[in-house]
Design an enzyme around this catalytic site. Structure first.
Site, PDB file in Angstrom:
ATOM      1  N   THR A 163       0.807  -1.220   0.000  1.00  0.00           N
ATOM      2  CA  THR A 163       0.000   0.000   0.000  1.00  0.00           C
ATOM      3  C   THR A 163       0.843   1.274   0.000  1.00  0.00           C
ATOM      4  O   THR A 163       0.285   2.377  -0.031  1.00  0.00           O
ATOM      5  CB  THR A 163      -0.922   0.023   1.228  1.00  0.00           C
ATOM      6  OG1 THR A 163      -0.116  -0.081   2.405  1.00  0.00           O
ATOM      7  CG2 THR A 163      -1.933  -1.117   1.180  1.00  0.00           C
ATOM      8  N   CYS A 164       2.154   1.143   0.019  1.00  0.00           N
ATOM      9  CA  CYS A 164       3.059   2.299   0.083  1.00  0.00           C
ATOM     10  C   CYS A 164       3.338   2.828  -1.326  1.00  0.00           C
ATOM     11  O   CYS A 164       3.821   2.090  -2.185  1.00  0.00           O
ATOM     12  CB  CYS A 164       4.362   1.875   0.762  1.00  0.00           C
ATOM     13  SG  CYS A 164       5.661   3.115   0.722  1.00  0.00           S
ATOM     14  N   ASP A 165       3.029   4.097  -1.557  1.00  0.00           N
ATOM     15  CA  ASP A 165       3.235   4.697  -2.875  1.00  0.00           C
ATOM     16  C   ASP A 165       4.706   4.653  -3.300  1.00  0.00           C
ATOM     17  O   ASP A 165       5.012   4.381  -4.458  1.00  0.00           O
ATOM     18  CB  ASP A 165       2.749   6.147  -2.898  1.00  0.00           C
ATOM     19  CG  ASP A 165       1.236   6.255  -2.862  1.00  0.00           C
ATOM     20  OD1 ASP A 165       0.557   5.276  -3.251  1.00  0.00           O
ATOM     21  OD2 ASP A 165       0.734   7.317  -2.456  1.00  0.00           O
TER      22      ASP A 165
END
Length: 105
Positions: free
Chosen positions: A8-10
């Site tokens: 979920t980390c950009d």
């Protein structure tokens, strides 16, 4: 090459897009092997801990005082991301320096 991060980390997604051959390891689901954490801590020291994260802010003073490796073992999302392992080399974060070292322009 392995990229340790969160799906979920950009920033992790950007790194993975630039490194399509890298094996992605989601630290929330799979964790980080103890020997990898130990090597990364030896290389990066306390900068391996992300003290700006939501997880860090949720810890009380007693938890924060614990040794960094113990915290990372219990809360792998406290690790700065991404941690990239390329053979014997390790890189922390998706900085211009990391990208240049990996041949990304």
């Amino acid at each position: 090459m392995r990229l340790y991060g969160l799906k979920t980390c950009d920033t992790c997604r950007k790194a993975l897009k630039s490194l399509p051959d890298a094996e992605f390891v989601d630290v929330r689901a799979q964790g980080v092997p103890a020997e990898v954490l130990a090597r990364a801590f030896a290389r990066f020291g306390d900068t391996l801990l992300n003290t700006r994260s939501t997880t860090w802010r949720g810890l009380d003073a007693a938890e924060r005082a614990r040794p960094a490796l113990d915290l990372l073992a219990d809360h792998p999302t406290l690790m700065k991301r991404p941690l990239i392992e390329n053979g014997a080399e390790m890189y922390l974060g998706w900085t211009p320096q990391t990208q240049a070292s990996l041949g990304i322009v």
